[in-house]
Structures are given as structure tokens and as C-alpha cells.
Design a protein around this motif. Sequence first.
Motif, short mmCIF file in Angstrom:
data_model
loop_
_atom_site.label_atom_id
_atom_site.label_comp_id
_atom_site.label_asym_id
_atom_site.label_seq_id
_atom_site.Cartn_x
_atom_site.Cartn_y
_atom_site.Cartn_z
N ILE A 5 -0.12 0.57 12.11
CA ILE A 5 -0.85 -0.70 12.16
C ILE A 5 -1.93 -0.67 11.08
CG2 ILE A 5 -2.41 -2.16 13.54
CD1 ILE A 5 -1.09 -1.05 16.04
N VAL A 6 -2.14 -1.80 10.42
CA VAL A 6 -3.28 -1.94 9.52
C VAL A 6 -4.13 -3.10 10.04
CG1 VAL A 6 -2.22 -0.98 7.45
CG2 VAL A 6 -2.03 -3.41 7.88
N ASN A 122 -1.09 0.06 -3.98
CA ASN A 122 -0.09 -0.55 -4.85
C ASN A 122 1.30 -0.03 -4.49
OD1 ASN A 122 0.71 -2.14 -7.21
ND2 ASN A 122 1.19 -0.15 -8.11
N GLU A 123 1.42 1.26 -4.28
CA GLU A 123 2.71 1.84 -3.90
C GLU A 123 3.18 1.29 -2.55
OE1 GLU A 123 4.79 6.23 -3.25
OE2 GLU A 123 2.68 6.12 -3.86
N LEU A 124 2.26 1.21 -1.60
CA LEU A 124 2.60 0.64 -0.29
C LEU A 124 3.08 -0.80 -0.41
CD1 LEU A 124 -0.27 1.95 2.02
CD2 LEU A 124 2.16 2.44 2.27
N SER A 125 2.38 -1.58 -1.22
CA SER A 125 2.76 -3.00 -1.34
C SER A 125 4.10 -3.17 -2.06
CB SER A 125 1.66 -3.81 -2.02
OG SER A 125 1.51 -3.43 -3.36
N PHE A 134 0.17 -8.73 3.93
CA PHE A 134 -1.14 -8.46 4.51
C PHE A 134 -2.22 -8.53 3.42
CE2 PHE A 134 -4.39 -5.15 5.18
CZ PHE A 134 -5.03 -5.66 6.31
N LEU A 135 -1.99 -7.86 2.29
CA LEU A 135 -2.96 -7.88 1.19
C LEU A 135 -3.16 -9.31 0.65
CD1 LEU A 135 -2.06 -4.68 -0.85
CD2 LEU A 135 -3.96 -5.01 0.74
N GLU A 136 -2.09 -10.05 0.53
CA GLU A 136 -2.20 -11.44 0.05
C GLU A 136 -3.03 -12.27 1.03
OE1 GLU A 136 1.90 -12.56 -0.36
OE2 GLU A 136 2.10 -11.59 -2.32
N GLU A 152 -1.69 -16.20 9.99
CA GLU A 152 -1.29 -15.12 9.08
C GLU A 152 -1.54 -13.73 9.63
OE1 GLU A 152 -2.56 -15.66 5.06
OE2 GLU A 152 -2.26 -17.82 5.19
N PHE A 153 -2.45 -13.59 10.57
CA PHE A 153 -2.75 -12.29 11.16
C PHE A 153 -2.31 -12.30 12.61
CE2 PHE A 153 -6.05 -12.75 7.83
CZ PHE A 153 -5.69 -11.67 7.03
N ASP A 154 -1.99 -11.12 13.13
CA ASP A 154 -1.61 -11.02 14.53
C ASP A 154 -2.79 -11.39 15.41
OD1 ASP A 154 0.93 -10.14 13.89
OD2 ASP A 154 0.41 -8.03 14.05
#
Length: 174
Positions: A5-6, A122-125, A134-136, A152-154
Motif C-alpha cells: 500500500i502507498v 521512476n522505476e516503480l512508475s 498514484f503519482l499523477e 482518485e484515491f481509495d
Amino acid sequence: MYPDIVGVSFEYKDYQKELNKFIGKFSSLPIKIYAFEMKKHLSVSSFREYYFQAVSNSSWANEGYLVALDIDESDEELMDLIKRLSYSFGIGVISLNSQNVDESVILARAEFRENLDYSVMNELSMKNPDFKKFLESVEEFNIEKEYRSKSEFDEVLDNDKLDNYLINKKIMNN
């Protein structure tokens, strides 16, 4: 490589618009990003493996936590291990109370890291479309259009909804 989870906390979202503009121009990042590694049970025998998985999966975030539903807080060896590794590596540990989330206990606080690791992010995205979205969503968050975050969020679940979720996902019995 991926946390379970993030989360994000918009630190100043309740401040006046003018102050938010000031903070945005002169202060540090007005958010905190969290990474959570979720487990059902923690014991002395499983703790190191799970803890270092949390270290690996949350090194990019401001704060990282290992969260479990079942932690024997009376086990002195386990509690000592939690304390020592958290002090050394900065990942916090949370004992999640599925019956009443508000009664969950932070057994060890995460060390706050001021800087996010953008290369790992960056690698995760690139590898995870959910993380990219999520980042967007975080980047596009607008205090004046807070309704967007609800879509957009839980949702943050209240105790009844959380109980139903845990039962439906077979994490908890009736």
C-alpha cells in the motif's frame, strides 16, 4: 520491489489558499508519502524476512512501515527485535487492530526521510501502472477541487466498512 500500500498526506490541505501558495513557493514538499508492507502475522521467526522486505519496498518513501494484524506484544524477544531494527533501519512497525482501527498501535515510529528517492520512484512508475496513476493523482491534487481526491484515491474506511472489507477478503473471520 512493490509496497503493498502507498499513501499520501497533504500536510497543509486545511490551510488558507494564500498560505498554501506561500508554502509552495518557500517551503519543502507539502506532502508526505508513505509505503506500507502488510502481513497477517509477525513472529520472531518471520520478523527479519518481513522487516527487510519492508526496508526494500519503502526505501524511496518519506516513511515506511511494516503492518501486521497479529503481533504478540508480550513476546519480549520480538519487541526487542522490533525496537533494534527500527532504530537501525528506520522502518516503523504498526500492530493493526482489525476490530477497531483507531486502537491500532505504532510499536516503532518510522524515521522521516526528507527526500524521496526519485530514481526508485521512476522505476516503480515504469513497472507499475497503479503507482504511476498514484503519482499523477498526487501531482494534480488541488485543494480547491478536493472532490477529485474522492474519486482518485481509495476511501478511508470507517470501522464497519473496514470489518466488511476484512471479512470479504478473508483476512478476518466473522
